[in-house]
Design a protein around this motif. Sequence first.
Motif, PDB file in Angstrom:
ATOM      1  N   GLY A 182     -90.453  67.047 -39.368  1.00 48.26           N
ATOM      2  CA  GLY A 182     -89.598  67.452 -40.483  1.00 48.26           C
ATOM      3  C   GLY A 182     -89.833  66.605 -41.722  1.00 48.26           C
ATOM      4  N   ILE A 183     -90.005  65.289 -41.544  1.00 46.88           N
ATOM      5  CA  ILE A 183     -90.265  64.406 -42.690  1.00 46.88           C
ATOM      6  C   ILE A 183     -91.594  64.770 -43.364  1.00 46.88           C
ATOM      7  CG2 ILE A 183     -90.828  62.038 -43.342  1.00 46.88           C
ATOM      8  CD1 ILE A 183     -88.803  61.035 -41.390  1.00 46.88           C
ATOM      9  N   VAL A 184     -92.639  64.960 -42.561  1.00 46.60           N
ATOM     10  CA  VAL A 184     -93.953  65.284 -43.125  1.00 46.60           C
ATOM     11  C   VAL A 184     -93.934  66.652 -43.787  1.00 46.60           C
ATOM     12  CG1 VAL A 184     -96.372  65.699 -42.546  1.00 46.60           C
ATOM     13  CG2 VAL A 184     -95.161  63.788 -41.498  1.00 46.60           C
ATOM     14  N   MET A 185     -93.261  67.621 -43.162  1.00 39.55           N
ATOM     15  CA  MET A 185     -93.189  68.962 -43.754  1.00 39.55           C
ATOM     16  C   MET A 185     -92.461  68.935 -45.096  1.00 39.55           C
ATOM     17  SD  MET A 185     -92.591  71.920 -40.924  1.00 39.55           S
ATOM     18  CE  MET A 185     -93.966  72.533 -39.929  1.00 39.55           C
ATOM     19  N   SER A 186     -91.399  68.142 -45.197  1.00 40.94           N
ATOM     20  CA  SER A 186     -90.674  68.084 -46.468  1.00 40.94           C
ATOM     21  C   SER A 186     -91.478  67.363 -47.538  1.00 40.94           C
ATOM     22  CB  SER A 186     -89.328  67.380 -46.275  1.00 40.94           C
ATOM     23  OG  SER A 186     -89.503  66.013 -45.955  1.00 40.94           O
ATOM     24  N   HIS A 187     -92.386  66.489 -47.128  1.00 40.81           N
ATOM     25  CA  HIS A 187     -93.186  65.719 -48.092  1.00 40.81           C
ATOM     26  C   HIS A 187     -94.424  66.486 -48.543  1.00 40.81           C
ATOM     27  CE1 HIS A 187     -94.355  62.067 -50.160  1.00 40.81           C
ATOM     28  NE2 HIS A 187     -95.562  62.124 -49.617  1.00 40.81           N
ATOM     29  N   TYR A 188     -95.009  67.292 -47.673  1.00 44.74           N
ATOM     30  CA  TYR A 188     -96.242  68.014 -48.009  1.00 44.74           C
ATOM     31  C   TYR A 188     -96.053  69.533 -47.955  1.00 44.74           C
ATOM     32  CZ  TYR A 188     -98.469  63.451 -47.338  1.00 44.74           C
ATOM     33  OH  TYR A 188     -98.811  62.125 -47.431  1.00 44.74           O
ATOM     34  N   THR A 189     -95.735  70.053 -46.764  1.00 48.92           N
ATOM     35  CA  THR A 189     -95.729  71.499 -46.557  1.00 48.92           C
ATOM     36  C   THR A 189     -94.783  72.209 -47.511  1.00 48.92           C
ATOM     37  OG1 THR A 189     -96.085  71.011 -44.210  1.00 48.92           O
ATOM     38  CG2 THR A 189     -95.588  73.294 -44.797  1.00 48.92           C
ATOM     39  N   TRP A 190     -93.576  71.658 -47.680  1.00 45.68           N
ATOM     40  CA  TRP A 190     -92.552  72.328 -48.487  1.00 45.68           C
ATOM     41  C   TRP A 190     -93.007  72.531 -49.931  1.00 45.68           C
ATOM     42  CZ3 TRP A 190     -88.949  70.910 -52.445  1.00 45.68           C
ATOM     43  CH2 TRP A 190     -87.868  71.789 -52.587  1.00 45.68           C
ATOM     44  N   HIS A 191     -93.824  71.625 -50.444  1.00 50.96           N
ATOM     45  CA  HIS A 191     -94.299  71.745 -51.829  1.00 50.96           C
ATOM     46  C   HIS A 191     -95.488  72.697 -51.948  1.00 50.96           C
ATOM     47  CE1 HIS A 191     -91.726  68.521 -53.345  1.00 50.96           C
ATOM     48  NE2 HIS A 191     -92.031  67.838 -52.256  1.00 50.96           N
ATOM     49  N   ASN A 192     -96.045  73.133 -50.821  1.00 53.21           N
ATOM     50  CA  ASN A 192     -97.198  74.036 -50.857  1.00 53.21           C
ATOM     51  C   ASN A 192     -96.809  75.507 -50.852  1.00 53.21           C
ATOM     52  OD1 ASN A 192     -98.714  71.725 -50.744  1.00 53.21           O
ATOM     53  ND2 ASN A 192     -99.272  71.938 -48.590  1.00 53.21           N
ATOM     54  N   VAL A 193     -95.538  75.807 -50.659  1.00 55.68           N
ATOM     55  CA  VAL A 193     -95.089  77.198 -50.596  1.00 55.68           C
ATOM     56  C   VAL A 193     -94.502  77.600 -51.943  1.00 55.68           C
ATOM     57  CG1 VAL A 193     -94.634  77.032 -48.126  1.00 55.68           C
ATOM     58  CG2 VAL A 193     -92.786  76.566 -49.730  1.00 55.68           C
ATOM     59  N   THR A 194     -94.246  78.885 -52.088  1.00 60.31           N
ATOM     60  CA  THR A 194     -93.703  79.395 -53.340  1.00 60.31           C
ATOM     61  C   THR A 194     -92.252  78.956 -53.512  1.00 60.31           C
ATOM     62  OG1 THR A 194     -93.075  81.442 -52.240  1.00 60.31           O
ATOM     63  CG2 THR A 194     -95.217  81.393 -53.323  1.00 60.31           C
ATOM     64  N   GLU A 195     -91.751  79.073 -54.722  1.00 59.97           N
ATOM     65  CA  GLU A 195     -90.398  78.618 -55.027  1.00 59.97           C
ATOM     66  C   GLU A 195     -89.351  79.338 -54.194  1.00 59.97           C
ATOM     67  OE1 GLU A 195     -87.630  76.206 -56.681  1.00 59.97           O
ATOM     68  OE2 GLU A 195     -89.798  76.104 -56.978  1.00 59.97           O
ATOM     69  N   SER A 196     -89.517  80.629 -54.015  1.00 62.66           N
ATOM     70  CA  SER A 196     -88.541  81.374 -53.210  1.00 62.66           C
ATOM     71  C   SER A 196     -88.546  80.903 -51.759  1.00 62.66           C
ATOM     72  CB  SER A 196     -88.842  82.877 -53.270  1.00 62.66           C
ATOM     73  OG  SER A 196     -90.158  83.144 -52.797  1.00 62.66           O
ATOM     74  N   SER A 197     -89.720  80.555 -51.230  1.00 62.25           N
ATOM     75  CA  SER A 197     -89.795  80.052 -49.862  1.00 62.25           C
ATOM     76  C   SER A 197     -89.160  78.671 -49.745  1.00 62.25           C
ATOM     77  CB  SER A 197     -91.251  79.988 -49.407  1.00 62.25           C
ATOM     78  OG  SER A 197     -91.822  81.273 -49.341  1.00 62.25           O
ATOM     79  N   ARG A 198     -89.245  77.869 -50.790  1.00 66.57           N
ATOM     80  CA  ARG A 198     -88.607  76.550 -50.760  1.00 66.57           C
ATOM     81  C   ARG A 198     -87.092  76.682 -50.639  1.00 66.57           C
ATOM     82  NH1 ARG A 198     -91.882  73.634 -55.769  1.00 66.57           N
ATOM     83  NH2 ARG A 198     -93.989  73.975 -54.937  1.00 66.57           N
TER      84      ARG A 198
ATOM     85  N   VAL B 125     -92.336  81.115 -44.581  1.00 65.62           N
ATOM     86  CA  VAL B 125     -91.131  80.625 -43.904  1.00 65.62           C
ATOM     87  C   VAL B 125     -91.323  80.649 -42.397  1.00 65.62           C
ATOM     88  CG1 VAL B 125     -88.664  80.998 -43.572  1.00 65.62           C
ATOM     89  CG2 VAL B 125     -89.688  81.396 -45.824  1.00 65.62           C
ATOM     90  N   ALA B 126     -91.908  81.738 -41.892  1.00 69.16           N
ATOM     91  CA  ALA B 126     -92.095  81.883 -40.452  1.00 69.16           C
ATOM     92  C   ALA B 126     -93.041  80.822 -39.895  1.00 69.16           C
ATOM     93  CB  ALA B 126     -92.618  83.283 -40.128  1.00 69.16           C
ATOM     94  N   ILE B 127     -94.141  80.557 -40.600  1.00 71.84           N
ATOM     95  CA  ILE B 127     -95.111  79.590 -40.083  1.00 71.84           C
ATOM     96  C   ILE B 127     -94.531  78.187 -40.093  1.00 71.84           C
ATOM     97  CG2 ILE B 127     -96.289  79.016 -42.237  1.00 71.84           C
ATOM     98  CD1 ILE B 127     -97.977  79.677 -38.851  1.00 71.84           C
ATOM     99  N   MET B 128     -93.695  77.861 -41.081  1.00 69.70           N
ATOM    100  CA  MET B 128     -93.051  76.549 -41.095  1.00 69.70           C
ATOM    101  C   MET B 128     -92.104  76.387 -39.915  1.00 69.70           C
ATOM    102  SD  MET B 128     -92.203  75.708 -45.105  1.00 69.70           S
ATOM    103  CE  MET B 128     -91.493  74.119 -44.664  1.00 69.70           C
ATOM    104  N   MET B 129     -91.285  77.397 -39.664  1.00 67.36           N
ATOM    105  CA  MET B 129     -90.340  77.326 -38.547  1.00 67.36           C
ATOM    106  C   MET B 129     -91.065  77.246 -37.211  1.00 67.36           C
ATOM    107  SD  MET B 129     -87.302  79.992 -39.573  1.00 67.36           S
ATOM    108  CE  MET B 129     -86.113  79.613 -40.871  1.00 67.36           C
ATOM    109  N   LEU B 130     -92.078  78.084 -37.052  1.00 66.59           N
ATOM    110  CA  LEU B 130     -92.777  78.134 -35.767  1.00 66.59           C
ATOM    111  C   LEU B 130     -93.592  76.876 -35.513  1.00 66.59           C
ATOM    112  CD1 LEU B 130     -93.939  81.869 -35.786  1.00 66.59           C
ATOM    113  CD2 LEU B 130     -92.089  80.848 -34.457  1.00 66.59           C
ATOM    114  N   MET B 131     -94.219  76.321 -36.544  1.00 67.55           N
ATOM    115  CA  MET B 131     -94.985  75.096 -36.364  1.00 67.55           C
ATOM    116  C   MET B 131     -94.078  73.925 -35.992  1.00 67.55           C
ATOM    117  SD  MET B 131     -98.297  75.327 -36.662  1.00 67.55           S
ATOM    118  CE  MET B 131     -98.796  73.662 -37.100  1.00 67.55           C
TER     119      MET B 131
END
Length: 543
Positions: free
Chosen positions: A280-296, A251-257
């Motif tokens: 934000g668009i790219v993160m929701s398309h790629y990054t968000w699916h790479n983290v665990t369910e709780s992080s999503r 969660v922290a790395i997503m926010m900070l990046m």
Amino acid sequence: MGLGAVMMGLADPPANYGSISAVGLFVALMCVCIIVGHLLEENRWMNESITALFIGLGTGAVILMASSGKHSRVLVFSEDLFFIYLLPPIIFNAGFQVKKKQFFRNFMTITLFGAVGTLISFTVISLGALGLVSKLNIGELELGDYLALGAIFSATDSVCTLQVLNQDDTPFLYSLVFGEGVVNDATSVVLFNAIQSFSTGSFSGVNLLKFGGSFLYLFCTSTFLGVASGLISAYVIKKLYFGRHSTDREVAIMMLMAYLSYMIAELLDLSGILTVFFCGIVMSHYTWHNVTESSRVTTKHAFATLSFMAETFLFLYVGMDALDIEKWKIVRETPIKSIALSSTILALVLVSRAAFVFPLSLLSNWSKKTPMGKISFKQQVIIWWAGLMRGAVSIALAYNKFARSGHTQLPSNAIMITGTISVVLFSTIVFGILTKPLIRLLNPPRYLSREQSALSEPSSPKTFLERLIENGPDADLENGVSLRRPSSLRLLLASPTRSVHYYWRKFDNSFMRPVFGGRGFVPFVPGSPTESSVPLLSTTEDN
């Protein structure tokens, strides 16, 4: 003696007591806004933006009376506070939560309204201000000031309309209003930044070309930086699997990046709004699916909460700042000029909005071969109305251009600031209150669920499979619809997203997702015996 000194020290207020009390007041007011907004959720006239404005106005009036007419606020507005701390979470969440399928399917129309339409609005307001505002004898205003007015009042605020529309019931209309609003804000800020660096001393065709080149450079480089930042975050999280040890790190790395992309854009004098939106668009398309369910779950609600609090804070402050006595003391010597300026700008906003919504809608409808994909006249009126309101972006740009250290002593600048505040208040309150009745009149609730569009989502997976079988394995399909190769410009405009989106999906599935992850990628789950790192490509679309 020592204990007595300690007790006396505890009794004394801290040195920054004023700052603590100011922040505490805003926190309390935001709590009140949330509670009142919840109670007025079903109200026909009110929404959260108007509620925050009214509470801010009421609080400002109380402070004004308590201070014997000296001031109406406890914080001094700073464009740095807005652009560095409050705006990034709002714009990032807009890109992160956007329905990408609807956004990119309607991308051509959204680009027409958000980019081309903003340029038309900018031209109309700038020329109108040059011809009308210049006759008001406000003060020493240069050509750059009139151009800045065009950029400032081209920035729309469609929050009120989006609070009424439902993206599940009216996906086509919602995607147009939402997408156009975000692209519009980014285009307005890019225009404003280009004007700031544009020398109007020697106006010529060469300088005009330089201005156009500067605008395109800012737009393209800002977009590229946002996409690159999102892809880097996706690749890092996919390869390092932060979730194996701590979901907090994900969660922290997503926010900070995301925040880092905005800061880099500002340091490079690019458009941070455009950068963080596409990040934000790219993160929701790629990054968000790479983290665990709780992080999503955490990131989705954390970004939405931060955006909501930032918007509430902004409308609260605008309401309080509207009663700032320092600016009004300067303006009261020439009240007629201030009223004339606000009225002129409102008229230009109405005209400039209509100058591109209806013509560009006709152009978009001309490119559609089926009536279901066209924008009806009632929808055009809603789109026109959605962009009449002006909000925090206009306020921030006006302060950036005409104010110094939160206020100004120059009469011309004071009139510009108060005129901007008057336009924002009037448009948000008056137009905002009429938004719900207007939309219910043009789009009655009993018909909302029946809105159909050639660009809307398929009804069910069953329909997709049936069409897939009917068309056969060799057919070019996108959501089960057989695609024809564009044989003319009109046909390409009629189905641009079907062709472009189809090829993008093939490229995305064959290259982007195996490298950067995304939907179908199974991240490492803490506690599992094996580490699954093979991306599974899904045939379903992203939201």
